[in-house]
Design a protein around this motif. Structure first.
Motif, PDB file in Angstrom:
ATOM      1  N   UNK A   1       0.818  -1.181   0.000  1.00 22.29           N
ATOM      2  CA  UNK A   1       0.000   0.000   0.000  1.00 22.29           C
ATOM      3  C   UNK A   1       0.867   1.252   0.000  1.00 22.29           C
ATOM      4  N   UNK A   2       1.947   1.180   0.728  1.00 21.36           N
ATOM      5  CA  UNK A   2       2.824   2.341   0.776  1.00 21.36           C
ATOM      6  C   UNK A   2       3.463   2.573  -0.587  1.00 21.36           C
ATOM      7  N   UNK A   3       3.868   1.512  -1.256  1.00 21.73           N
ATOM      8  CA  UNK A   3       4.485   1.656  -2.571  1.00 21.73           C
ATOM      9  C   UNK A   3       3.511   2.243  -3.575  1.00 21.73           C
ATOM     10  N   UNK A   4       2.247   1.838  -3.511  1.00 19.94           N
ATOM     11  CA  UNK A   4       1.255   2.386  -4.442  1.00 19.94           C
ATOM     12  C   UNK A   4       1.061   3.877  -4.211  1.00 19.94           C
ATOM     13  N   UNK A   5       1.032   4.304  -2.957  1.00 20.62           N
ATOM     14  CA  UNK A   5       0.881   5.726  -2.636  1.00 20.62           C
ATOM     15  C   UNK A   5       2.079   6.506  -3.175  1.00 20.62           C
ATOM     16  N   UNK A   6       3.265   5.953  -3.005  1.00 24.27           N
ATOM     17  CA  UNK A   6       4.480   6.604  -3.511  1.00 24.27           C
ATOM     18  C   UNK A   6       4.461   6.679  -5.027  1.00 24.27           C
ATOM     19  N   UNK A   7       4.065   5.579  -5.687  1.00 28.73           N
ATOM     20  CA  UNK A   7       3.980   5.556  -7.150  1.00 28.73           C
ATOM     21  C   UNK A   7       2.972   6.571  -7.655  1.00 28.73           C
ATOM     22  N   UNK A   8       1.831   6.683  -6.963  1.00 27.41           N
ATOM     23  CA  UNK A   8       0.808   7.650  -7.372  1.00 27.41           C
ATOM     24  C   UNK A   8       1.314   9.076  -7.245  1.00 27.41           C
ATOM     25  N   UNK A   9       2.002   9.371  -6.151  1.00 26.47           N
ATOM     26  CA  UNK A   9       2.555  10.719  -5.952  1.00 26.47           C
ATOM     27  C   UNK A   9       3.613  11.041  -7.011  1.00 26.47           C
ATOM     28  N   UNK A  10       4.435  10.051  -7.328  1.00 26.26           N
ATOM     29  CA  UNK A  10       5.477  10.246  -8.330  1.00 26.26           C
ATOM     30  C   UNK A  10       4.869  10.462  -9.718  1.00 26.26           C
ATOM     31  N   UNK A  11       3.848   9.662 -10.048  1.00 26.49           N
ATOM     32  CA  UNK A  11       3.171   9.837 -11.330  1.00 26.49           C
ATOM     33  C   UNK A  11       2.518  11.213 -11.424  1.00 26.49           C
ATOM     34  N   UNK A  12       1.904  11.645 -10.348  1.00 28.39           N
ATOM     35  CA  UNK A  12       1.263  12.960 -10.341  1.00 28.39           C
ATOM     36  C   UNK A  12       2.290  14.083 -10.525  1.00 28.39           C
ATOM     37  N   UNK A  13       3.410  13.956  -9.871  1.00 27.63           N
ATOM     38  CA  UNK A  13       4.471  14.951 -10.001  1.00 27.63           C
ATOM     39  C   UNK A  13       5.020  14.996 -11.425  1.00 27.63           C
ATOM     40  N   UNK A  14       5.260  13.833 -12.029  1.00 29.40           N
ATOM     41  CA  UNK A  14       5.752  13.780 -13.400  1.00 29.40           C
ATOM     42  C   UNK A  14       4.733  14.354 -14.387  1.00 29.40           C
ATOM     43  N   UNK A  15       3.463  14.088 -14.159  1.00 26.03           N
ATOM     44  CA  UNK A  15       2.418  14.658 -15.026  1.00 26.03           C
ATOM     45  C   UNK A  15       2.399  16.179 -14.923  1.00 26.03           C
ATOM     46  N   UNK A  16       2.570  16.707 -13.707  1.00 26.89           N
ATOM     47  CA  UNK A  16       2.612  18.167 -13.533  1.00 26.89           C
ATOM     48  C   UNK A  16       3.802  18.776 -14.291  1.00 26.89           C
ATOM     49  N   UNK A  17       4.928  18.112 -14.212  1.00 25.95           N
ATOM     50  CA  UNK A  17       6.125  18.611 -14.898  1.00 25.95           C
ATOM     51  C   UNK A  17       5.925  18.566 -16.405  1.00 25.95           C
ATOM     52  N   UNK A  18       5.395  17.451 -16.930  1.00 28.80           N
ATOM     53  CA  UNK A  18       5.169  17.318 -18.374  1.00 28.80           C
ATOM     54  C   UNK A  18       4.171  18.348 -18.882  1.00 28.80           C
ATOM     55  N   UNK A  19       3.124  18.587 -18.139  1.00 33.18           N
ATOM     56  CA  UNK A  19       2.131  19.568 -18.590  1.00 33.18           C
ATOM     57  C   UNK A  19       2.711  20.980 -18.567  1.00 33.18           C
ATOM     58  N   UNK A  20       3.555  21.264 -17.600  1.00 33.19           N
ATOM     59  CA  UNK A  20       4.188  22.588 -17.549  1.00 33.19           C
ATOM     60  C   UNK A  20       5.156  22.757 -18.712  1.00 33.19           C
ATOM     61  N   UNK A  21       5.812  21.694 -19.130  1.00 33.76           N
ATOM     62  CA  UNK A  21       6.769  21.790 -20.228  1.00 33.76           C
ATOM     63  C   UNK A  21       6.061  21.891 -21.568  1.00 33.76           C
ATOM     64  N   UNK A  22       4.858  21.340 -21.670  1.00 28.07           N
ATOM     65  CA  UNK A  22       4.113  21.398 -22.925  1.00 28.07           C
ATOM     66  C   UNK A  22       3.505  22.769 -23.177  1.00 28.07           C
ATOM     67  N   UNK A  23       3.254  23.521 -22.134  1.00 21.57           N
ATOM     68  CA  UNK A  23       2.639  24.841 -22.292  1.00 21.57           C
ATOM     69  C   UNK A  23       3.703  25.852 -22.718  1.00 21.57           C
ATOM     70  N   UNK A  24       3.388  26.720 -23.716  1.00 21.79           N
ATOM     71  CA  UNK A  24       4.362  27.738 -24.113  1.00 21.79           C
ATOM     72  C   UNK A  24       4.529  28.780 -23.011  1.00 21.79           C
ATOM     73  N   UNK A  25       5.735  29.269 -22.890  1.00 21.63           N
ATOM     74  CA  UNK A  25       6.017  30.277 -21.868  1.00 21.63           C
ATOM     75  C   UNK A  25       5.492  31.629 -22.326  1.00 21.63           C
ATOM     76  N   UNK A  26       4.977  32.391 -21.388  1.00 21.40           N
ATOM     77  CA  UNK A  26       4.469  33.719 -21.703  1.00 21.40           C
ATOM     78  C   UNK A  26       5.615  34.690 -21.949  1.00 21.40           C
ATOM     79  N   UNK A  27       6.648  34.625 -21.149  1.00 21.06           N
ATOM     80  CA  UNK A  27       7.817  35.497 -21.272  1.00 21.06           C
ATOM     81  C   UNK A  27       9.057  34.635 -21.412  1.00 21.06           C
ATOM     82  N   UNK A  28       9.365  34.195 -22.633  1.00 22.59           N
ATOM     83  CA  UNK A  28      10.541  33.334 -22.782  1.00 22.59           C
ATOM     84  C   UNK A  28      11.820  34.098 -22.426  1.00 22.59           C
ATOM     85  N   UNK A  29      12.761  33.380 -21.872  1.00 23.76           N
ATOM     86  CA  UNK A  29      14.042  33.968 -21.494  1.00 23.76           C
ATOM     87  C   UNK A  29      14.904  34.063 -22.742  1.00 23.76           C
ATOM     88  N   UNK A  30      15.442  35.228 -22.991  1.00 22.50           N
ATOM     89  CA  UNK A  30      16.334  35.384 -24.145  1.00 22.50           C
ATOM     90  C   UNK A  30      17.737  35.659 -23.641  1.00 22.50           C
TER      91      UNK A  30
END
Length: 140
Positions: A1-30
């Protein structure tokens, strides 16, 4: 049960990172290469292509030399000449001690004595500077 909770948290974190990377930046750094602005008050420097040394009667001598071996400004002693007994260690040890260097200079109106910390030259007429001396530039 503990491993499933950890896996779920890790999957959620990775999904947040992927969605943030897919969105275009409003003020790109030049990134820009730093280039100093040309200031009209700043004086430009002109360098001698083949620096000459000699006595003061010649007009084509360079008055702003720097040694690329010891990385020091070349000193010019006007109307003086180096003695025969001066050697490398004198310049190495006493480059900034003019009272010690003056013991090895004699008055001679036809010569100029030049030195850095590793090289010394007596110049009677306009000659090419040693290869390790380059022009540091002259203001226009």
């Amino acid at each position: 049960m503990i491993n499933n909770k950890f896996d779920d948290d890790l999957d959620e974190l990775l999904n947040d990172i992927n969605s943030a990377m897919d969105q275009p930046q409003k003020n790109p750094v030049s990134y820009q290469i730093y280039q100093p602005l040309a200031n009209q008050n700043q004086q430009q420097k002109r360098k001698c292509l083949s620096p000459q040394i000699g006595n003061q009667s010649q007009l084509r001598i360079c008055s702003n030399l720097r040694c690329i071996k010891c990385d020091l400004q070349v000193k010019c002693h006007i109307n003086k000449k180096w003695n025969k007994d001066v050697d490398y260690l004198i310049f190495r040890n006493y480059f900034n001690n003019m009272s010690m260097l003056s013991k090895y200079l004699t008055e001679d109106n036809q010569f100029n004595a030049y030195n850095c910390q590793c090289t010394n030259v007596n110049a009677l007429e306009s000659i090419s500077a040693p290869q390790n001396w380059v022009c540091s530039g002259h203001t226009i």
